[in-house]
Design an enzyme around this catalytic site. Structure first.
Site, PDB file in Angstrom:
ATOM      1  N   ASP A   1       0.809  -1.229   0.000  1.00  0.00           N
ATOM      2  CA  ASP A   1       0.000   0.000   0.000  1.00  0.00           C
ATOM      3  C   ASP A   1       0.836   1.270   0.000  1.00  0.00           C
ATOM      4  O   ASP A   1       0.422   2.304   0.543  1.00  0.00           O
ATOM      5  CB  ASP A   1      -0.955   0.017   1.219  1.00  0.00           C
ATOM      6  CG  ASP A   1      -1.944  -1.134   1.176  1.00  0.00           C
ATOM      7  OD1 ASP A   1      -2.277  -1.574   0.073  1.00  0.00           O
ATOM      8  OD2 ASP A   1      -2.355  -1.582   2.261  1.00  0.00           O
TER       9      ASP A   1
ATOM     10  N   LYS B   1       1.934   2.207  -5.128  1.00  0.00           N
ATOM     11  CA  LYS B   1       2.474   1.654  -6.381  1.00  0.00           C
ATOM     12  C   LYS B   1       1.553   1.943  -7.563  1.00  0.00           C
ATOM     13  O   LYS B   1       2.011   2.255  -8.662  1.00  0.00           O
ATOM     14  CB  LYS B   1       2.669   0.120  -6.242  1.00  0.00           C
ATOM     15  CG  LYS B   1       3.624  -0.278  -5.123  1.00  0.00           C
ATOM     16  CD  LYS B   1       3.676  -1.776  -4.952  1.00  0.00           C
ATOM     17  CE  LYS B   1       2.426  -2.394  -4.422  1.00  0.00           C
ATOM     18  NZ  LYS B   1       2.070  -2.042  -3.026  1.00  0.00           N
TER      19      LYS B   1
ATOM     20  N   GLY C   1      -4.533  -4.201  -3.837  1.00  0.00           N
ATOM     21  CA  GLY C   1      -5.507  -3.142  -4.090  1.00  0.00           C
ATOM     22  C   GLY C   1      -4.736  -1.912  -4.499  1.00  0.00           C
ATOM     23  O   GLY C   1      -4.072  -1.300  -3.662  1.00  0.00           O
ATOM     24  N   HIS C   2      -4.744  -1.588  -5.780  1.00  0.00           N
ATOM     25  CA  HIS C   2      -3.947  -0.474  -6.296  1.00  0.00           C
ATOM     26  C   HIS C   2      -4.884   0.663  -6.715  1.00  0.00           C
ATOM     27  O   HIS C   2      -5.764   0.464  -7.540  1.00  0.00           O
ATOM     28  CB  HIS C   2      -3.086  -0.940  -7.475  1.00  0.00           C
ATOM     29  CG  HIS C   2      -2.068  -1.959  -7.068  1.00  0.00           C
ATOM     30  ND1 HIS C   2      -1.203  -2.552  -7.949  1.00  0.00           N
ATOM     31  CD2 HIS C   2      -1.767  -2.494  -5.860  1.00  0.00           C
ATOM     32  CE1 HIS C   2      -0.421  -3.396  -7.293  1.00  0.00           C
ATOM     33  NE2 HIS C   2      -0.756  -3.386  -6.032  1.00  0.00           N
TER      34      HIS C   2
ATOM     35  N   GLN D   1       1.976  -5.934  -3.273  1.00  0.00           N
ATOM     36  CA  GLN D   1       2.496  -6.058  -1.906  1.00  0.00           C
ATOM     37  C   GLN D   1       3.817  -5.293  -1.750  1.00  0.00           C
ATOM     38  O   GLN D   1       4.012  -4.314  -2.447  1.00  0.00           O
ATOM     39  CB  GLN D   1       2.631  -7.529  -1.502  1.00  0.00           C
ATOM     40  CG  GLN D   1       1.294  -8.246  -1.296  1.00  0.00           C
ATOM     41  CD  GLN D   1       0.651  -8.743  -2.577  1.00  0.00           C
ATOM     42  OE1 GLN D   1       1.292  -9.382  -3.387  1.00  0.00           O
ATOM     43  NE2 GLN D   1      -0.610  -8.452  -2.777  1.00  0.00           N
TER      44      GLN D   1
END
Ligand code: GDP
Ligand code: IMO
Ligand code: MG
Length: 446
Positions: free
Chosen positions: A14, A17, A41-42, A238
């Site tokens: 988080d 990225k 989750g991007h 990650q």
């Protein structure tokens, strides 16, 4: 040939990225996810629109050719839903999926959920760990190249499901499992036996057929693109501290989130080298359980959480917050060999009287020389802090390094000095344009 760039989390995930991949993708021809699954989750914010991506590479939003490499694990229902939810203008046919990527099945998600009842790693419960376990164990595993083959799936499920169901029964209450399967996977349910091999085969083959046109030998695509002199961007999921080999084991994810993962997870042969851009926040966060030496349980921690909107993109969980952990970043740099860093969310620190940085740890009153391997040792570490002067100004509108308040510049320069890696990008807000570019990334002007 141009050197591909890998955008990689330098902390516990988080870091931002998604924003950086989006920013860099305009100058790239191919964007490749090489590990992880929909545990990621991007977030990409373009103007007023916020996009949350889990499996689909962030490059899809800028109309680039994209790849899900062999090292990813794919939950087909989640992927199809995510593809459908993309803005209408996005060309879905730009996505290529490795035939060799493994599938996250309902059994994996159920095992993850059941195991979490006891172990408390605080996973995303998406089935990621069990899917990689099946891959390594060569039991209960399906690859994308087999997903549309109903007969093959039926044979495999008939042979292997009883063992998986027995394992599930040993981990969770039968009635609860029945309810969960009936609700979440009605197409696979079989009242008496929990899961029906024939129904499961039909359900997955149907999903598989909807993805067949995307399947390809993606390592050929990656290496071919590079050989043509085109630009490839690798999108990490990650972060280094969640790496299954090098992270804070067992509080890690099950894939390789560091430099080596790019090669094994995409089939890139390394012919043009690799430029690694590490992404770190200006402070530290972590979701889920596990040691976190600089975690704050006071008003400063609450302030970071509130100002930084620190809630998980995938699970909505509150992220744990703390001051920037330099020993962890140095350790991450040791494994990855970062060529440069992107320092994210610097704006979140605005308005603080002083800003602290953890420059080292002590163990039983003595300076600790190495980053510890065990949870017990890491939990014993006491952070040593250096206090730096804070700044009051709102920096979200600043676009050049020189225009930042002096205290803010000093903070960035001190971080560079402590880690020994240049901070080439500074992010001062979630939007694409809220970025200060200090140096070219991999020879590329942004
Ligand atoms: P990822 O998993 O590494 O892509 O990061 P996430 O998307 O899970 O979390 C990063 C969050 O921070 C997202 O909500 C971003 O929109 C947001 N973000 C990224 N950069 C900045 C920044 O510089 N400032 C602020 N305030 N938010 C940012
Ligand atoms: P992105 O790509 C932050 C964490 C989970 C848990 C551990 C194992 O958005 O940075 P898993 O479901 O992977 O078996 O969970 O890893 N985790 C993440 N934390 N960002 C992520 O992805 C994460 N993906 C997994 O919270 O602690
Ligand atoms: Mg995230």
């Amino acid at each position: 040939m141009s050197t591909p760039i890998a955008v990689m989390g330098a902390q516990w995930g988080d870091e931002g990225k998604g924003k950086i991949v989006d920013l860099l993708s305009k100058d790239h021809d191919l964007v490749v996810r090489y590990q992880g699954g929909n545990n990621a989750g991007h977030t990409v914010q373009i103007g007023e629109h916020t996009h949350k991506l889990h499996l689909v590479p962030s490059g899809m939003l800028s109309g680039k050719e994209c790849v899900l490499g062999n090292g990813t694990v794919i939950e087909p229902r989640a992927l199809l839903d995510e593809l459908q939810a993309l803005p209408p203008a996005c060309d879905r046919s730009l996505l290529r999926i490795s035939e060799r990527a493994h599938v996250v099945l309902c059994t994996h998600a159920l095992l993850d959920w059941a195991a979490e009842q006891g172990s408390g790693i605080g996973t995303t419960k998406k089935g990621i760990g069990p899917a990689y376990t099946s891959k390594a164990a060569r039991f209960g595993a399906v690859r994308m190249c087999e997903l549309a083959n109903e007969r093959l799936l039926a044979e495999m499920f008939t042979r292997e499901l009883p063992r998986v169901v027995r394992e599930l029964m040993g981990l969770a209450d039968h009635a609860e499992l029945q309810r969960k399967v009936a609700m979440e996977y009605p197409g696979c349910h079989d009242g008496e036996h929990l899961l029906s091999p024939a129904k499961m085969a039909r359900y997955y083959a149907l999903l598989g057929r909807q993805l067949t046109s995307h399947l390809a030998n993606t390592s050929d695509i990656v290496n071919g693109t590079i050989a043509q002199g085109k630009r490839v961007l690798f999108e990490g999921a990650q972060g280094a501290m969640l790496d299954v080999d090098h992270g804070t084991y067992p509080y890690v994810t099950s894939s390789s989130t560091t430099r080596g993962g790019v090669f094994t997870g995409s089939g890139y042969n390394g012919s043009a080298g690799l430029y690694v851009l590490g992404v770190t926040k200006a402070y530290t966060t972590r979701v889920g359980a596990g040691p976190f030496p600089t975690e704050l349980h006071d008003a400063h921690g609450d302030a970071l959480c509130e100002r930084g909107h620190e809630f998980g993109t995938t699970t909505g969980r509150k992220r744990r917050c703390g001051w920037l952990d330099i020993p962890a970043l140095r350790y991450a740099h040791g494994i990855n060999g970062f060529d440069a860093l992107a320092l994210m969310k610097l704006d979140v620190l605005s308005g603080m009287e002083k800003v602290r940085v953890c420059t080292g740890y002590t163990h039983k009153g003595k300076a600790a020389s190495a980053f510890p391997a065990t949870t017990a040792d890491l939990e014993m570490m006491k952070p040593v802090y250096e206090d730096l002067q804070g700044w009051k100004e709102d920096i979200t509108g600043v676009r050049s390094f020189e225009d930042l308040p002096a205290a803010c510049r000093s903070y960035v320069e001190r971080i560079e000095q402590l880690i020994g890696v240049p901070v080439s990008l500074v992010s001062v807000g979630p939007e694409r344009s809220q970025t200060i570019v200090r140096a070219s990334i991999g020879g590329e002007r942004i």
